[in-house]
Structures are given as structure tokens and as C-alpha cells.
Design a protein around this motif. Structure first.
Motif, PDB file in Angstrom:
ATOM      1  N   PRO A  43       0.832  -1.211   0.000  1.00 31.21           N
ATOM      2  CA  PRO A  43       0.000   0.000   0.000  1.00 31.21           C
ATOM      3  C   PRO A  43       0.865   1.258   0.000  1.00 31.21           C
ATOM      4  N   MET A  44       0.323   2.306  -0.603  1.00 28.95           N
ATOM      5  CA  MET A  44       1.001   3.608  -0.655  1.00 28.95           C
ATOM      6  C   MET A  44       0.063   4.653  -0.059  1.00 28.95           C
ATOM      7  N   PRO A  45       0.023   4.756   1.271  1.00 28.87           N
ATOM      8  CA  PRO A  45      -0.859   5.760   1.879  1.00 28.87           C
ATOM      9  C   PRO A  45      -0.396   7.173   1.552  1.00 28.87           C
ATOM     10  N   ALA A  46      -1.259   8.136   1.874  1.00 26.79           N
ATOM     11  CA  ALA A  46      -0.988   9.524   1.491  1.00 26.79           C
ATOM     12  C   ALA A  46       0.292  10.048   2.130  1.00 26.79           C
ATOM     13  N   TRP A  47       0.591   9.630   3.358  1.00 29.52           N
ATOM     14  CA  TRP A  47       1.767  10.193   4.027  1.00 29.52           C
ATOM     15  C   TRP A  47       3.063   9.720   3.375  1.00 29.52           C
ATOM     16  N   ILE A  48       3.062   8.506   2.788  1.00 27.83           N
ATOM     17  CA  ILE A  48       4.256   8.036   2.090  1.00 27.83           C
ATOM     18  C   ILE A  48       4.453   8.824   0.797  1.00 27.83           C
ATOM     19  N   LYS A  49       3.359   9.056   0.059  1.00 34.71           N
ATOM     20  CA  LYS A  49       3.463   9.845  -1.167  1.00 34.71           C
ATOM     21  C   LYS A  49       3.871  11.285  -0.844  1.00 34.71           C
ATOM     22  N   ALA A  50       3.379  11.815   0.269  1.00 35.61           N
ATOM     23  CA  ALA A  50       3.790  13.155   0.676  1.00 35.61           C
ATOM     24  C   ALA A  50       5.270  13.192   1.044  1.00 35.61           C
ATOM     25  N   THR A  51       5.761  12.110   1.647  1.00 31.15           N
ATOM     26  CA  THR A  51       7.188  12.031   1.969  1.00 31.15           C
ATOM     27  C   THR A  51       8.036  12.084   0.710  1.00 31.15           C
ATOM     28  N   VAL A  52       7.606  11.369  -0.328  1.00 28.59           N
ATOM     29  CA  VAL A  52       8.328  11.418  -1.608  1.00 28.59           C
ATOM     30  C   VAL A  52       8.276  12.835  -2.184  1.00 28.59           C
ATOM     31  N   GLY A  53       7.104  13.480  -2.059  1.00 29.68           N
ATOM     32  CA  GLY A  53       6.967  14.834  -2.568  1.00 29.68           C
ATOM     33  C   GLY A  53       7.883  15.822  -1.882  1.00 29.68           C
ATOM     34  N   LEU A  54       8.115  15.659  -0.586  1.00 34.81           N
ATOM     35  CA  LEU A  54       9.047  16.534   0.126  1.00 34.81           C
ATOM     36  C   LEU A  54      10.504  16.155  -0.133  1.00 34.81           C
ATOM     37  N   ALA A  55      10.744  14.881  -0.420  1.00 36.35           N
ATOM     38  CA  ALA A  55      12.121  14.442  -0.668  1.00 36.35           C
ATOM     39  C   ALA A  55      12.671  15.016  -1.971  1.00 36.35           C
ATOM     40  N   LEU A  56      11.796  15.333  -2.924  1.00 36.54           N
ATOM     41  CA  LEU A  56      12.273  15.837  -4.215  1.00 36.54           C
ATOM     42  C   LEU A  56      12.958  17.203  -4.099  1.00 36.54           C
ATOM     43  N   PRO A  57      12.342  18.222  -3.461  1.00 38.38           N
ATOM     44  CA  PRO A  57      13.084  19.484  -3.307  1.00 38.38           C
ATOM     45  C   PRO A  57      14.295  19.349  -2.392  1.00 38.38           C
ATOM     46  N   VAL A  58      14.211  18.458  -1.402  1.00 38.87           N
ATOM     47  CA  VAL A  58      15.381  18.206  -0.551  1.00 38.87           C
ATOM     48  C   VAL A  58      16.521  17.662  -1.402  1.00 38.87           C
ATOM     49  N   MET A  59      16.188  16.778  -2.327  1.00 42.31           N
ATOM     50  CA  MET A  59      17.201  16.210  -3.219  1.00 42.31           C
ATOM     51  C   MET A  59      17.922  17.310  -4.000  1.00 42.31           C
ATOM     52  N   GLY A  60      17.156  18.262  -4.558  1.00 42.98           N
ATOM     53  CA  GLY A  60      17.771  19.341  -5.311  1.00 42.98           C
ATOM     54  C   GLY A  60      18.679  20.213  -4.463  1.00 42.98           C
ATOM     55  N   ASN A  61      18.247  20.501  -3.232  1.00 46.58           N
ATOM     56  CA  ASN A  61      19.059  21.342  -2.350  1.00 46.58           C
ATOM     57  C   ASN A  61      20.297  20.608  -1.842  1.00 46.58           C
ATOM     58  N   VAL A  62      20.158  19.316  -1.530  1.00 49.81           N
ATOM     59  CA  VAL A  62      21.319  18.534  -1.089  1.00 49.81           C
ATOM     60  C   VAL A  62      22.332  18.416  -2.223  1.00 49.81           C
ATOM     61  N   SER A  63      21.844  18.296  -3.441  1.00 45.20           N
ATOM     62  CA  SER A  63      22.748  18.237  -4.592  1.00 45.20           C
ATOM     63  C   SER A  63      23.635  19.472  -4.656  1.00 45.20           C
ATOM     64  N   GLU A  64      23.048  20.649  -4.427  1.00 48.02           N
ATOM     65  CA  GLU A  64      23.834  21.877  -4.441  1.00 48.02           C
ATOM     66  C   GLU A  64      24.784  21.953  -3.244  1.00 48.02           C
ATOM     67  N   ILE A  65      24.334  21.435  -2.100  1.00 43.71           N
ATOM     68  CA  ILE A  65      25.213  21.417  -0.920  1.00 43.71           C
ATOM     69  C   ILE A  65      26.444  20.556  -1.175  1.00 43.71           C
ATOM     70  N   VAL A  66      26.224  19.389  -1.777  1.00 45.06           N
ATOM     71  CA  VAL A  66      27.343  18.482  -2.075  1.00 45.06           C
ATOM     72  C   VAL A  66      28.272  19.111  -3.110  1.00 45.06           C
ATOM     73  N   ARG A  67      27.698  19.669  -4.164  1.00 42.67           N
ATOM     74  CA  ARG A  67      28.534  20.302  -5.197  1.00 42.67           C
ATOM     75  C   ARG A  67      29.354  21.450  -4.600  1.00 42.67           C
ATOM     76  N   GLY A  68      28.717  22.306  -3.814  1.00 47.72           N
ATOM     77  CA  GLY A  68      29.437  23.422  -3.214  1.00 47.72           C
ATOM     78  C   GLY A  68      30.498  22.977  -2.240  1.00 47.72           C
ATOM     79  N   GLY A  69      30.186  21.938  -1.439  1.00 45.07           N
ATOM     80  CA  GLY A  69      31.157  21.455  -0.465  1.00 45.07           C
ATOM     81  C   GLY A  69      32.386  20.860  -1.117  1.00 45.07           C
ATOM     82  N   VAL A  70      32.186  20.117  -2.196  1.00 44.60           N
ATOM     83  CA  VAL A  70      33.327  19.497  -2.883  1.00 44.60           C
ATOM     84  C   VAL A  70      34.141  20.544  -3.621  1.00 44.60           C
ATOM     85  N   GLN A  71      33.468  21.460  -4.327  1.00 50.24           N
ATOM     86  CA  GLN A  71      34.196  22.458  -5.104  1.00 50.24           C
ATOM     87  C   GLN A  71      34.847  23.529  -4.236  1.00 50.24           C
ATOM     88  N   ALA A  72      34.439  23.614  -2.957  1.00 51.27           N
ATOM     89  CA  ALA A  72      35.068  24.579  -2.057  1.00 51.27           C
ATOM     90  C   ALA A  72      36.478  24.161  -1.669  1.00 51.27           C
TER      91      ALA A  72
END
Length: 262
Positions: free
Chosen positions: A125-154
Motif C-alpha cells: 500500500p502507498m498511503p498519502a503520508w508516504i506519497k507526501a514524503t516522496v513529494g518533500l524528498a524531491l526538493p530536498v534532493m535538489g538542495n542537497v545536490s547543491e550542498i554536495v557540489r558546493g562542499g566538494v568544489q570549495a
């Protein structure tokens, strides 16, 4: 920084003071009105249910941060790939999810993800809270990507050059030399992102997840008392503040500790 910490501490005191004042005013109104239950007793009655909802907020934030960190870490490394199609694809995905409205992503995940997954004879089953978790993980993914890129290139180019002089491959240099040093400066912005995420979890109430905000509205509707509005939302605000404030203090401490020239 000290002034900001003091201001944050005083903000907590002000919030608690406002809650106490609203309780006193509400108690006076309850005594003036015949048949009205005590305001404090009503808050105490609903506290366990709203507390369960707040635990769901925390669970959603932890899971979303975990998924977003794993995917964002891979995406951030992809932004620095020597293979240009992979590098440009990772940059496009990063900028898309980093700049997309969180609420829009939530609605897309709620509407597009299935209610259940079928793997052979197994139904997940995929209840609403699991789908909402995926929905919040997507913008987190984009921001973490920039954090990793900035940390390595620094890190200075000399770190790469030194590893190359020792005959390290690019992957060995990345995992054995660069990332261990980049993790420290990446921790404070990563923790700031988590604080933003936990404060954004009430957004999932809009898509029908029964978290703390939804249950607070349910309690207000069930009691049908206008004098409960301010105390209940203040109590919820204090709960989020009490959870996020130690994270902010720890983040500031890490920033001071890692504020060294690498």
C-alpha cells in the motif's frame, strides 16, 4: 551570532508567555460562559492525539531527509562528472527540483503516484503520508545536490593534485580524500535544510495527511469554541519551535567549529 541566539531564546519565552496569556483569557471566558469546559482541560484532552500527529511530522521529515540526502548526494556528484551528458542532466534535474514550489510537487506526487504497488503477488500500500514524503524528498534532493557540489568544489585544487601525484584514480581521490574533508563544511547547511523541511511538513495537511496541523483543525472543529483557536495554534507553534531551536543552536556551533581555512 550571540545576539541572534539570545533573540531566539527570547522568542521561545515570548511564545510561552503568549500561550499562558491566552489560556488565562480563555479560562476567564469559560468561567463567564455557562457549561464551558476548562480551556486547559480541553487542551490536555486533545494533546495526545495532536502529539501523535506531531510525531508523524517528525517521521515524514526524517524519511524525506534520508531519501533526499541519498538521491541528492548522487545528483551532486553527477554535477561534477567529467562525462558532460551526465553532468548537464544532473544540473538540469538539480535546478528543476531546487526551484520548484514544494506544494506543487506534493500535489503531483499525491495525484500521480499509485495507491498501491504490485510486485508479483505482493501488494504494497502507498498511503498519502508516504506519497507526501516522496513529494518533500524531491526538493530536498535538489538542495542537497547543491550542498554536495558546493562542499566538494570549495576544497582547493591542490587536494586533487596531491592525490593525483600519489597515483590515486579520480574515484579514489573523491571517496578517500575529497569527501571526508567536504563532509564537515556540508553539515551546517544540511542541518539548516532539515530545519526548513520540518517546518514545511504542515504543508502535507493540504493533501489530506493527518499530521499535527490537520488534527489541530479537527480538534477545533469538534470543540467548536473560538477561544481555543489561539491557544491550540500557539501550542503547536511552540512544539515546532522546541524541536527546531536545538537544531539551530547545534548548527551554529558546527559553523563556528568548522569555520577554518581548509
Amino acid at each position: 551570532m550571540t545576539a541572534v541566539r539570545r533573540m531566539s531564546g527570547w522568542l521561545g519565552v515570548v511564545l510561552v508567555g503568549l500561550l499562558l496569556v491566552s489560556l488565562l483569557v480563555g479560562e476567564a471566558q469559560a468561567q463567564a460562559a455557562e457549561g464551558s469546559a476548562s480551556l486547559l482541560a480541553t487542551l490536555w484532552k486533545w494533546a495526545p492525539l495532536i502529539g501523535q500527529g506531531f510525531l508523524l511530522n517528525i517521521l515524514i521529515s526524517v524519511l524525506a531527509m534520508t531519501l533526499g540526502t541519498i538521491a541528492g548526494g548522487a545528483l551532486g556528484l553527477g554535477q561534477m562528472s567529467p562525462v558532460w551528458p551526465l553532468r548537464h542532466a544532473a544540473q538540469i534535474v538539480t535546478q528543476f527540483f531546487r526551484n520548484a514550489p514544494w506544494l506543487v510537487l506534493l500535489f503531483y506526487c499525491i495525484l500521480l503516484l499509485p495507491y498501491e504497488l504490485r510486485l508479483g503477488g505482493l501488494v504494497i500500500p502507498m498511503p498519502a503520508w508516504i506519497k507526501a514524503t516522496v513529494g518533500l524528498a524531491l526538493p530536498v534532493m535538489g538542495n542537497v545536490s547543491e550542498i554536495v557540489r558546493g562542499g566538494v568544489q570549495a576544497l582547493p585544487q591542490t587536494q586533487w593534485d596531491s592525490a593525483e601525484s600519489l597515483a590515486f584514480s579520480r574515484s579514489q581521490t573523491l571517496w578517500m580524500v575529497i569527501l571526508p574533508q567536504a563532509v564537515k563544511p556540508m553539515l551546517p547547511p544540511w542541518m539548516n535544510l532539515y530545519a526548513v523541511l520540518i517546518m514545511a511538513t504542515p504543508l502535507v495537511s493540504v493533501v489530506g495527511v493527518e499530521e499535527a496541523m490537520t488534527l489541530t483543525r479537527f480538534a477545533l472543529s469538534a470543540e467548536n469554541r473560538s477561544d481555543l483557536l489561539l491557544p491550540m495554534y500557539l501550542a503547536l507553534l511552540i512544539a515546532f519551535f522546541a524541536y527546531c531551536y536545538p537544531i539551530a543552536r547545534w548548527t551554529a556551533r558546527l559553523e563556528r567549529r568548522f569555520a577554518v581555512k581548509l
